[in-house]
Design a protein around this motif. Structure first.
Motif, PDB file in Angstrom:
ATOM      1  N   TYR A  12      49.022  70.097 -14.219  1.00 14.46           N
ATOM      2  CA  TYR A  12      48.530  70.522 -13.017  1.00 14.46           C
ATOM      3  C   TYR A  12      46.921  70.268 -12.953  1.00 14.46           C
ATOM      4  O   TYR A  12      46.323  70.465 -14.090  1.00 14.46           O
ATOM      5  CB  TYR A  12      48.651  72.127 -12.574  1.00 14.46           C
ATOM      6  N   LEU A  13      46.539  69.669 -11.789  1.00 11.40           N
ATOM      7  CA  LEU A  13      45.042  69.625 -11.649  1.00 11.40           C
ATOM      8  C   LEU A  13      44.603  70.892 -10.411  1.00 11.40           C
ATOM      9  O   LEU A  13      45.147  70.812  -9.539  1.00 11.40           O
ATOM     10  CB  LEU A  13      44.733  68.357 -11.130  1.00 11.40           C
ATOM     11  N   VAL A  14      43.608  71.599 -10.982  1.00  7.55           N
ATOM     12  CA  VAL A  14      43.177  72.541 -10.006  1.00  7.55           C
ATOM     13  C   VAL A  14      41.615  72.365  -9.725  1.00  7.55           C
ATOM     14  O   VAL A  14      40.928  72.417 -10.831  1.00  7.55           O
ATOM     15  CB  VAL A  14      43.227  73.910 -10.610  1.00  7.55           C
ATOM     16  N   ARG A  15      41.272  72.100  -8.529  1.00  7.85           N
ATOM     17  CA  ARG A  15      39.825  71.731  -8.211  1.00  7.85           C
ATOM     18  C   ARG A  15      39.347  72.498  -7.129  1.00  7.85           C
ATOM     19  O   ARG A  15      40.082  72.953  -6.275  1.00  7.85           O
ATOM     20  CB  ARG A  15      39.738  70.371  -7.954  1.00  7.85           C
TER      21      ARG A  15
ATOM     22  N   ALA B  65      37.239  77.513  -8.970  1.00  9.02           N
ATOM     23  CA  ALA B  65      38.531  76.533  -9.761  1.00  9.02           C
ATOM     24  C   ALA B  65      39.157  77.545 -10.726  1.00  9.02           C
ATOM     25  O   ALA B  65      40.382  77.604 -10.600  1.00  9.02           O
ATOM     26  CB  ALA B  65      37.972  75.588 -10.226  1.00  9.02           C
ATOM     27  N   GLU B  66      38.302  78.484 -11.401  1.00  6.42           N
ATOM     28  CA  GLU B  66      38.746  79.338 -12.294  1.00  6.42           C
ATOM     29  C   GLU B  66      39.790  80.327 -11.737  1.00  6.42           C
ATOM     30  O   GLU B  66      40.891  80.634 -12.380  1.00  6.42           O
ATOM     31  CB  GLU B  66      37.836  79.757 -13.182  1.00  6.42           C
ATOM     32  N   ARG B  67      39.099  80.882 -10.663  1.00  6.77           N
ATOM     33  CA  ARG B  67      40.068  81.911 -10.127  1.00  6.77           C
ATOM     34  C   ARG B  67      41.237  81.419  -9.571  1.00  6.77           C
ATOM     35  O   ARG B  67      42.434  82.137  -9.651  1.00  6.77           O
ATOM     36  CB  ARG B  67      39.098  82.610  -8.812  1.00  6.77           C
ATOM     37  N   LEU B  68      41.262  80.281  -9.140  1.00  8.27           N
ATOM     38  CA  LEU B  68      42.378  79.722  -8.653  1.00  8.27           C
ATOM     39  C   LEU B  68      43.517  79.228  -9.659  1.00  8.27           C
ATOM     40  O   LEU B  68      44.547  79.525  -9.597  1.00  8.27           O
ATOM     41  CB  LEU B  68      42.082  78.231  -7.810  1.00  8.27           C
ATOM     42  N   PHE B  69      42.822  78.674 -10.795  1.00 12.87           N
ATOM     43  CA  PHE B  69      43.619  78.554 -12.015  1.00 12.87           C
ATOM     44  C   PHE B  69      44.465  79.782 -12.513  1.00 12.87           C
ATOM     45  O   PHE B  69      45.610  79.783 -12.726  1.00 12.87           O
ATOM     46  CB  PHE B  69      42.727  77.969 -13.081  1.00 12.87           C
ATOM     47  N   GLU B  70      43.761  80.778 -12.261  1.00 19.13           N
ATOM     48  CA  GLU B  70      44.442  82.111 -12.715  1.00 19.13           C
ATOM     49  C   GLU B  70      45.585  82.210 -11.682  1.00 19.13           C
ATOM     50  O   GLU B  70      46.521  82.925 -12.217  1.00 19.13           O
ATOM     51  CB  GLU B  70      43.396  83.219 -12.781  1.00 19.13           C
ATOM     52  N   ARG B  71      45.506  82.369 -10.479  1.00 20.85           N
ATOM     53  CA  ARG B  71      46.636  82.524  -9.545  1.00 20.85           C
ATOM     54  C   ARG B  71      47.843  81.542 -10.142  1.00 20.85           C
ATOM     55  O   ARG B  71      48.780  81.783  -9.948  1.00 20.85           O
ATOM     56  CB  ARG B  71      46.017  82.076  -8.324  1.00 20.85           C
ATOM     57  N   VAL B  72      47.347  80.227 -10.542  1.00 21.71           N
ATOM     58  CA  VAL B  72      48.351  79.244 -10.854  1.00 21.71           C
ATOM     59  C   VAL B  72      48.992  79.669 -12.100  1.00 21.71           C
ATOM     60  O   VAL B  72      50.256  79.719 -11.929  1.00 21.71           O
ATOM     61  CB  VAL B  72      47.744  77.769 -10.746  1.00 21.71           C
ATOM     62  N   LYS B  73      48.430  80.195 -12.986  1.00 23.45           N
ATOM     63  CA  LYS B  73      48.839  80.564 -14.014  1.00 23.45           C
ATOM     64  C   LYS B  73      49.959  82.014 -13.730  1.00 23.45           C
ATOM     65  O   LYS B  73      51.039  81.930 -14.554  1.00 23.45           O
ATOM     66  CB  LYS B  73      47.924  81.166 -15.202  1.00 23.45           C
TER      67      LYS B  73
ATOM     68  N   SER C  84      30.542  67.380  -6.297  1.00 24.88           N
ATOM     69  CA  SER C  84      31.991  66.857  -6.644  1.00 24.88           C
ATOM     70  C   SER C  84      32.710  68.191  -6.782  1.00 24.88           C
ATOM     71  O   SER C  84      32.211  69.275  -7.038  1.00 24.88           O
ATOM     72  CB  SER C  84      32.352  66.001  -7.795  1.00 24.88           C
ATOM     73  N   LEU C  85      34.139  67.877  -7.016  1.00 21.38           N
ATOM     74  CA  LEU C  85      34.944  68.947  -7.480  1.00 21.38           C
ATOM     75  C   LEU C  85      34.787  69.322  -8.865  1.00 21.38           C
ATOM     76  O   LEU C  85      35.245  68.464  -9.651  1.00 21.38           O
ATOM     77  CB  LEU C  85      36.237  68.905  -7.058  1.00 21.38           C
ATOM     78  N   ALA C  86      34.948  70.599  -9.130  1.00 20.42           N
ATOM     79  CA  ALA C  86      34.989  71.274 -10.603  1.00 20.42           C
ATOM     80  C   ALA C  86      36.612  71.073 -10.799  1.00 20.42           C
ATOM     81  O   ALA C  86      37.177  71.207  -9.703  1.00 20.42           O
ATOM     82  CB  ALA C  86      34.344  72.771 -10.787  1.00 20.42           C
ATOM     83  N   CYS C  87      36.862  70.978 -11.918  1.00 13.61           N
ATOM     84  CA  CYS C  87      38.408  70.622 -12.252  1.00 13.61           C
ATOM     85  C   CYS C  87      38.977  71.379 -13.403  1.00 13.61           C
ATOM     86  O   CYS C  87      38.188  71.118 -14.622  1.00 13.61           O
ATOM     87  CB  CYS C  87      38.458  69.152 -12.151  1.00 13.61           C
ATOM     88  N   ILE C  88      40.099  71.769 -13.566  1.00 19.14           N
ATOM     89  CA  ILE C  88      40.651  72.408 -14.524  1.00 19.14           C
ATOM     90  C   ILE C  88      41.991  71.624 -14.795  1.00 19.14           C
ATOM     91  O   ILE C  88      42.935  71.650 -13.799  1.00 19.14           O
ATOM     92  CB  ILE C  88      41.008  73.897 -14.547  1.00 19.14           C
ATOM     93  N   GLN C  89      42.590  71.111 -15.769  1.00 16.33           N
ATOM     94  CA  GLN C  89      43.675  70.039 -16.031  1.00 16.33           C
ATOM     95  C   GLN C  89      44.546  70.999 -17.076  1.00 16.33           C
ATOM     96  O   GLN C  89      44.067  71.287 -18.252  1.00 16.33           O
ATOM     97  CB  GLN C  89      43.478  68.751 -16.379  1.00 16.33           C
ATOM     98  N   ALA C  90      45.687  71.355 -16.820  1.00 23.82           N
ATOM     99  CA  ALA C  90      46.689  71.992 -17.845  1.00 23.82           C
ATOM    100  C   ALA C  90      48.058  71.676 -17.790  1.00 23.82           C
ATOM    101  O   ALA C  90      48.679  71.180 -16.620  1.00 23.82           O
ATOM    102  CB  ALA C  90      46.479  73.623 -17.667  1.00 23.82           C
TER     103      ALA C  90
ATOM    104  N   VAL D   1      44.890  71.688  -5.477  1.00 25.87           N
ATOM    105  CA  VAL D   1      45.803  71.916  -6.547  1.00 25.87           C
ATOM    106  C   VAL D   1      46.895  70.556  -6.438  1.00 25.87           C
ATOM    107  O   VAL D   1      47.667  70.739  -5.321  1.00 25.87           O
ATOM    108  CB  VAL D   1      46.680  73.284  -6.463  1.00 25.87           C
ATOM    109  N   HIS D   2      47.090  69.890  -7.558  1.00 23.01           N
ATOM    110  CA  HIS D   2      48.200  68.982  -7.600  1.00 23.01           C
ATOM    111  C   HIS D   2      48.915  68.778  -8.804  1.00 23.01           C
ATOM    112  O   HIS D   2      48.181  69.139  -9.794  1.00 23.01           O
ATOM    113  CB  HIS D   2      47.930  67.673  -6.886  1.00 23.01           C
ATOM    114  N   TYR D   3      50.066  68.427  -8.849  1.00 25.72           N
ATOM    115  CA  TYR D   3      50.688  68.406 -10.180  1.00 25.72           C
ATOM    116  C   TYR D   3      51.541  67.113 -10.449  1.00 25.72           C
ATOM    117  O   TYR D   3      51.846  66.321  -9.415  1.00 25.72           O
ATOM    118  CB  TYR D   3      51.665  69.476 -10.297  1.00 25.72           C
ATOM    119  N   ALA D   4      52.013  66.895 -11.788  1.00 31.25           N
ATOM    120  CA  ALA D   4      52.920  65.866 -11.720  1.00 31.25           C
ATOM    121  C   ALA D   4      54.111  66.813 -12.626  1.00 31.25           C
ATOM    122  O   ALA D   4      53.605  67.599 -13.179  1.00 31.25           O
ATOM    123  CB  ALA D   4      52.450  64.833 -12.556  1.00 31.25           C
TER     124      ALA D   4
END
Lengths: 471, 471, 471, 471
Positions: free
Chosen positions: C260-263, C270-278, C186-192, C237-240
């Motif tokens: 945001y959800l980053v998966r 996912a963590e690298r991608l989340f750093e880019r989103v930040k 499955s996808l690892a996920c970070i929500q913030a 990556v998706h968001y509300a």
């Protein structure tokens, strides 16, 4: 019922007999690199050699001055062998040098090895004809001189003209860093200009009077970037801004233009996606009170792989073994790897194949067929041929492992390998094995779902449109 | 205590005496149009004539090969008269023709009338010197040869070099379609390149490896367009994309660049706004994992109007009346209006002044001073001079009403009017009326709030940077 | 060395013996649906039944009031069985009705079948214990009461507390429309949350004074949408927008917020991608002169599949066969399919499995294991357990084919199937077959590359933070 | 021919006679604050008092339950006096307290002083009637009970119903921090919802199936922000996102909505700009394959100032002098300024008027009429009346200097000043001075360019639509 008079050994012998002549042809084409749709010299050279071999020439086919067909024989299945010979801009390079040194700065160069591609394919056609002739076997061998692969999709125009319709099978090869049968499909592609027209105004004194075509280009891009979330993961859309409306910030830009590539593993999906991109362009025009016109300038179909032909070709390659390299080949490849390739490039060069290759300089084996069919994230106009007729392609190690395509590092390497024997041999298989053709055709029908080929380039777009754009 | 020996009549007489010579100078500059920072011929011609009149020449001032100062006399107040003489690209036009016909396609042309501007200003300086000399009055007349008004801000570099610091007042004029004293201020301006650097990659095969500099340029633009809601209504920000990173959509763009103009009625506001634009650029770089560098290449201060000088100049203009046009002038202007100007252009030409002018072809009056000071939504490097010394400017009707600036329609009109008499006469006012200078200086202090002039161009930017960029 | 006293038949018999009790438990949990972290009644009910069976209870583990561990036995390998029991908002539905009719409008409902999930898992644990006890075999059976799977990641907090560290293997199941072993990762996920703060102002009178937090939210979204082109195709990556700063257009929005959800298939990606989103968020803050704060509120690891356990479980499922449905089961499923499911839903329900199922109403077989491991484009907190201990999961047909998850159509179906026997039996395999555990652990080490589990939720985020947010 | 029987002194006397009653009315309305379109109690109270005075009541005019007209007399010119009485949400505050303390948390409050506004206007109407009656002069006095000024545009609906068509002139006042005649015009305004509908999908598993309405909302905003560069500087466009499609990032948002305000100094410009905004919305829908619907929910015309009436009113105000404050008024205002207003608020409060006021606590003069007409960057439904009939408005000091509108600081101040005498007196001027009306009407015709009033609210939008939306 196989016909052993066209065995692999027979074919290989005929290839060897004339390999020197076609090496020399490759070297001459390498020495005078010509851009897409301007391959006049390459065409003259090939036609001269093929005419001497008794091929009947039809020049300027498909509305293109540098496209031609050369045919020999009659009756039997018709096998097609495809050649390419266009060069790339700004890649001139002194041959056999392990450092970057242009012959003429800014001049074209053979950065994709199409000098080898055209000459090797022509050799395969001639060797096959020699075998048929020697053995007195009926069959038709057709060599297609295909211009403008790098930019312009010569084969797609040839497909539109119906030139591949009566083939039993089509064969091609591409110089590479490894020996393998290509099993990947490719992305179907549509390329188009989006041209926006607004109204100029002084950007400080009367900005409200202006309608910015550059705004429209930017908003279209924003819209497309929003669409990315909602398109299939394996599709691709990318763009360049080809006209920004001028370098003066104090004038509202009355004209601006972008060039889009829309790609997908299946042409209908690419077309659907392209319709969405067009809507986005219209949306951007609405938003900015500008007008937009769309011009498709190029399009290619995805490659339909053919497992039946691939297996036949793999068997031939496996039996032939890899092309032989001598000590000086290896020495130069080593020198080049050390001085002009990064670790990353070497890894990228072998990644899709086999990581164990990364310690090699020249491939000395034949890669096994992969279990699973992948999509190559790129585009080739071989795709259009493969929709019409069972088509197969092999890669042959011509360059040091790690050589990136479209670079001087590739241009500097210019030797002609023997492995296109596989192409001629598999073409021979087609002639002596009617069952193979039958299976290949069934497979094609299955894979295309029985949909007839439809040329993705609109009827009113001609090669001249492309040349005009390029000018 | 007025000095009547420098009366309007005296000055006007001295202007008339040498008007022919300076008409000829204007014609010669018109005939050899030179772009910003390349006005070598124009400078040689002017220096030669001014040296003959006894002016002392300081060439190549402010670090610019085509900037110079010509000074005559000693003691008394120093009055400065500013001349410009640069042409505009791609505006070559046969003289006196009512249709568009370039002399040489793509060559420069005097689309802003700077041939008249320089020659007329020099004539004013010489006539004033003649009057002082004839009457034996002490005073110093200085003519400033100011290059690169259209692009490059020659006067700003001269201001940075301190060349205007000891003036009592500065005078300039501009050829126009009406006769009037200019009462408007202008926008302070900062121009800068934003250069983004990312990482190239194949846009279909490995887009996740690429970092798009073009994305950064676009996102910066999006950010700036969002900022518009939250900046003062009278500020202006506009941009051009000057490098899109190439025309190939299948390569992630590793370099891209835009050119921004940031303007505001007050320089500190423009600077604050520019800081916000820089933050947006940094934000775009962060968003795209690219880097950005910013280079200011030009900057000018807003014009500080000077009511005291304006009123003195208006009085002189009113008494002199408009320049005389003969029947052929009127006939050609009529022909030009009919064949080459739209209703809209004619309206735009007179709107800020007086709608009753729209039925005229050549202005035959002097416009009254408006009750309220407006901001001209444009920029001039006269602004920098006006921060240092009380400065005044008049417009004189040289072109048919409706003539748009920076067009062939303007280039084709080349007659030298007499109205720069007003400039010389007002300069004379300064010499004979110490009280006027005193009042003008008090007003300048009040309007600048006592802030000393600070050159808006960063210290490390030189005219050579600008030339490099333009090349 | 297998221990036949824990054979499939033995286990199945023990399951059957108490199936009625746990069906009743499932029905009680169904009747009182409780949202994530509020499953107080479900926990009380389960604890009561497990205590009666002799399990030792550790309540409120991992800092969560509704998480608990129930353990029986000692010595031997420790096998873990995971239960879930949280409901979903706004899905209340009358049971066994083929049309939408809420019991209480807006109340929660068991839209994901977790009433079955928890009760079935508890039954498996109890049956396994019964078998061990009856046969006098050493071993430890542990049931994990895992709250908040739908929102809150209860298992991830339990993993952070080290509660799975000493397990030999972990087992879970999920009610489904088919019978199969789950082989997908499955996808690892970070929500913030991204929270922007600006400055309010009257949007008409003083917009230049305002700094819009809503602008920042929008620009962050634009930036992320640009990033999509340059991130791996299999990431998500998706968001509300969770706070827009108010409904009044005439006020510049001083506060705004997005979730945001980053998966990604791999947590480090996912963590690298989340750093880019930040970075994009910081870029948006820079662009708008607002400030941004980021709060991670949830994170889960990707599932690490375990082929060794999957094969063992598949063998048990194959031998057990599908759960039996009676005529009324089939009749109701037919009725439901007809009245409340679209053709498209039915197709979507079976697509990943087998298109031949689309004409069925209830699955009556066991799906074969697929040749290739796929990534499920979704997220589960079982992922975190699977990084610590070999973990396997089966799906059992409980619902009519075509039933979409998280809908009333699912809530209305409430029968408890017998097929979680497979789970108990495979857990038994672990106990009687040390070699299986050894192989499973080697595989886990290989798949994780030897990287120890690191909890993706930051240390300072507690379940209470999540509850606060949800409130 | 003036009629001295309606002199300023006469009018003032009649106002003073009943001031106590209407102070009490204001206090009662203050004590029961009612929101727009719900002013039932305020209407009942006013109608009762006006009926007692002999006014004829027409209730529920213009389709609104809380709009009414009260008329007295017959013959002569008809003068209209406009009253407002709606409160604002969430501004409940204990009276006369220098700190924030709601009476009921979240309840409405009179944050714009409309309790004073309605009662004071009614008093003016009654005093004028008393004077006409006492002096036996023919004339018609009409009081308009206008609901929903804060939100809903009651007067605009009344204008659409033709209720102002036969007036000679209209008068209004607004409680303020200074005494002055209002000379500014205002912005015409159009308010509309943009509602986008797309298609939901699981954002990770099937994002390509979804069509995001939230994307459309965002892209519309991007488009509008690009338009800002190309719209007039004095126009205003701002928005709120009123529905984001939900708080769950893992669902593609199928519905989203924004609320736009479009404003311009001239209604036709606002309408043209609104058309552009609509095109942008359609563009966003095209870009995202969503659909959009637009609903105008409110619109108001710009105020047409009337110099003739302003001068008459100014003369009356000047002669009456400012309203008197006693020591306790001053003491409370001082306390309030110190404890509850910032330096910045005090400055903002006086900036448009006179910086010398910033050291005062209560205004004790009458501001002179400014030389130049400005545009107030705000909106009022008085604008619609002013297009139909010459209209004038005064401001009277009722609140401490520095009091921001729409705050508890304003609510806490509740005294009724005497200065609406000016309104009654100027209305009397209209009755005794036919020439004034004639000049005012000529001016109105000139300023509107003879264009008849056209109600900016579409015919099919009713007050009920607005109430529905607000609910």
């Amino acid at each position: 019922m196989h016909n052993d008079r066209l065995s692999l050994d027979v074919i290989a012998r005929h290839v060897d007999a004339k390999a020197g002549d076609y090496c020399a042809l490759s070297d001459r084409i390498w020495a005078v690199p010509e851009l897409a749709f301007e391959e006049y010299r390459a065409v003259v050279e090939q036609i001269a050699m093929l005419e001497r071999e008794g091929f009947r020439i039809t020049p300027k086919v498909g509305g293109m001055a540098t496209a031609f067909v050369a045919e020999w024989g009659s009756g039997g299945p018709v096998v097609g062998i495809l050649g390419e010979f266009d060069a790339l801009p700004d890649l001139a390079q002194v041959s056999g040098l392990a450092e970057h040194k242009p012959t003429v700065t800014g001049a074209p160069g053979h950065g994709c090895g199409h000098n080898l591609l055209g000459a090797g394919s022509a050799l395969a056609a001639v060797a096959l004809k020699d075998a048929l002739e020697a053995e007195g076997i009926a069959g038709t061998v057709r060599y297609y001189g295909c211009p403008a692969e790098e930019s312009g999709s010569g084969k797609t125009f040839m497909a539109r003209a119906g030139l591949f319709d009566d083939l039993a099978a089509a064969f091609c090869w591409h110089p590479s860093v490894v020996n393998e049968v290509q099993t990947t499909s490719s992305l179907a592609c549509i390329q188009a200009y989006f041209r926006f027209r607004g109204r100029a105004a002084h950007a400080a004194a009367a900005p409200h009077v202006g309608r910015s075509a550059l705004d429209a280009v930017e908003l279209m891009n924003v819209g497309v970037n929003y669409m990315r979330e909602h398109m299939p993961s394996d599709a691709r859309v990318h763009y360049a801004i080809t006209n920004t409306g001028g370098d003066a910030p104090n004038v509202v830009q009355a004209y601006a233009e972008s060039l889009y590539l829309v790609r997908s593993p299946h042409l209908p999906d690419a077309e659907r996606l392209f319709e969405r991109v067009k809507k986005i362009a219209e949306g951007a025009a609405l938003m900015t009170e500008t007008s937009v016109s769309v011009q498709i300038t190029d399009a290619t179909s995805n490659v339909v792989p053919n497992k039946a032909l691939q297996e036949a070709m793999y068997e031939n390659m496996r039996r032939l073994g890899p092309p032989a390299f001598d000590e000086s080949d290896v020495a130069f490849a080593e020198k080049l790897q050390k001085s002009a390739m990064t670790e990353e490039e070497i890894l990228a060069s072998v990644k899709p194949h086999d990581l164990s290759l990364k310690t090699k300089v020249l491939h000395d084996g034949v890669l096994a067929m992969p279990a699973r069919e992948e999509v190559m994230m790129g585009t080739t106009d071989v795709g259009d041929v493969s929709w019409i007729v069972p088509t197969v392609q092999c890669h042959t190690a011509c360059f040091a492992i790690g050589t990136p395509f479209h670079t001087w590092q590739l241009v500097t390497q210019g030797n002609l390998p023997a492995a296109h024997k596989a192409m001629a041999a598999t073409a021979a298989d087609v002639l002596r094995n009617p069952d193979l053709v039958a299976r290949a055709k069934v497979e094609l029908r299955e894979r295309t779902g029985g949909r007839a080929y439809r040329c993705p380039i609109p009827d009113d777009v001609t090669p001249d449109d492309l040349r005009a754009k390029a000018a």
